[in-house]
Design an enzyme around this catalytic site. Structure first.
Site, short mmCIF file in Angstrom:
data_model
loop_
_atom_site.label_atom_id
_atom_site.label_comp_id
_atom_site.label_asym_id
_atom_site.label_seq_id
_atom_site.Cartn_x
_atom_site.Cartn_y
_atom_site.Cartn_z
N GLY A 48 28.72 -48.05 20.24
CA GLY A 48 29.66 -47.74 21.05
C GLY A 48 30.71 -46.95 20.82
O GLY A 48 31.85 -46.86 21.55
N PHE A 50 31.10 -43.75 20.22
CA PHE A 50 31.21 -42.35 21.33
C PHE A 50 31.78 -42.87 22.62
O PHE A 50 32.83 -42.22 23.03
CB PHE A 50 29.90 -41.91 21.51
N ASP A 67 22.08 -47.39 27.10
CA ASP A 67 21.14 -47.79 25.60
C ASP A 67 20.36 -48.95 26.11
O ASP A 67 20.41 -49.67 26.86
CB ASP A 67 22.22 -48.23 24.81
N ASP A 85 15.88 -47.97 29.26
CA ASP A 85 15.04 -47.10 28.28
C ASP A 85 15.37 -45.75 29.42
O ASP A 85 14.59 -45.48 30.50
CB ASP A 85 13.72 -47.42 28.10
N ASP A 107 24.58 -39.28 20.98
CA ASP A 107 24.39 -39.37 19.42
C ASP A 107 23.00 -40.28 19.19
O ASP A 107 22.97 -41.00 18.12
CB ASP A 107 25.50 -40.04 18.88
N LYS A 147 22.51 -34.81 19.42
CA LYS A 147 22.34 -34.69 18.10
C LYS A 147 20.88 -34.53 17.91
O LYS A 147 19.88 -34.93 18.55
CB LYS A 147 22.34 -36.12 17.45
#
Length: 192
Positions: A48, A50, A67, A85, A107, A147
């Site tokens: 959490g 970010f 998430d 998902d 991320d 990322k």
């Protein structure tokens, strides 16, 4: 995750962030001004940090964090958490409901196996889904930060960024651990 002796972990704990990774986002934002007015989507939000930073930078609009795991953040206004998902149509539909977004940040990393070839392949597949989903919900001129793991097909991702964004950049923030093969790809001004 705090590791003793790690300056970024200690700083995160002192400053009330949930993870050291926030300093990667802070550095990137300070150099490239990611945030503008509008909705922000954080994909792979757990734990959490970010989202914590994004919420502070939110000018107008809402922050939507997604998430497969729960996160401990609970803001009263302009914050929505979607547990799901990103490969599921139901989760994608929920993400779309709150869009469009001026910024998508991610991320997220796949569960690592220790096999770099497998890990980079899994990272590639995850990022391709994030990019495809982002292209559905990003505003024209919106920004995307993901990322990626180096050592696989990450240049295909970068080429996709070059095709759809006016400005693209590969970034390795100072807070990335020395032995990590992660970098970030930034795309600004979606839709050229």
């Amino acid at each position: 995750m705090y590791h003793l002796g790690d300056e970024y972990s200690q700083k995160a704990k002192r400053e009330g962030y949930l993870a050291r990774s926030v300093y990667k986002l802070i550095e990137i934002n300070e150099k490239f001004s990611l945030f503008s007015s509008g909705n922000v989507l954080d994909i792979g939000a757990s734990p959490g940090s970010f989202s914590q930073y994004a919420y502070k930078k939110l000018k107008r609009g809402v922050l939507v964090s997604v998430d497969i795991n729960d996160i401990s953040l609970r803001y009263v206004n302009n914050f929505y958490f979607i547990k799901g998902d990103i490969f599921s149509d139901d989760t994608a539909s929920k993400i779309n409901k709150f869009g469009p977004y001026s910024l998508v940040i991610s991320d997220v990393a796949p569960k690592t196996t220790g096999n770099r070839l497998v890990d980079t392949s899994n990272s590639f597949n995850l990022n391709m889904r994030i990019i495809d989903l982002s292209f559905e919900v990003l505003l024209k001129k919106g920004n995307l930060l993901v990322k990626v793991f180096q050592g696989g097909d990450e240049m295909q991702i970068f080429k996709k960024f070059e095709k759809y964004f006016k400005f693209v950049k590969k970034i390795r923030p100072k807070a990335v651990r020395k032995n990590s093969f992660e970098i970030y790809f930034l795309g600004k001004s979606f839709g050229k």
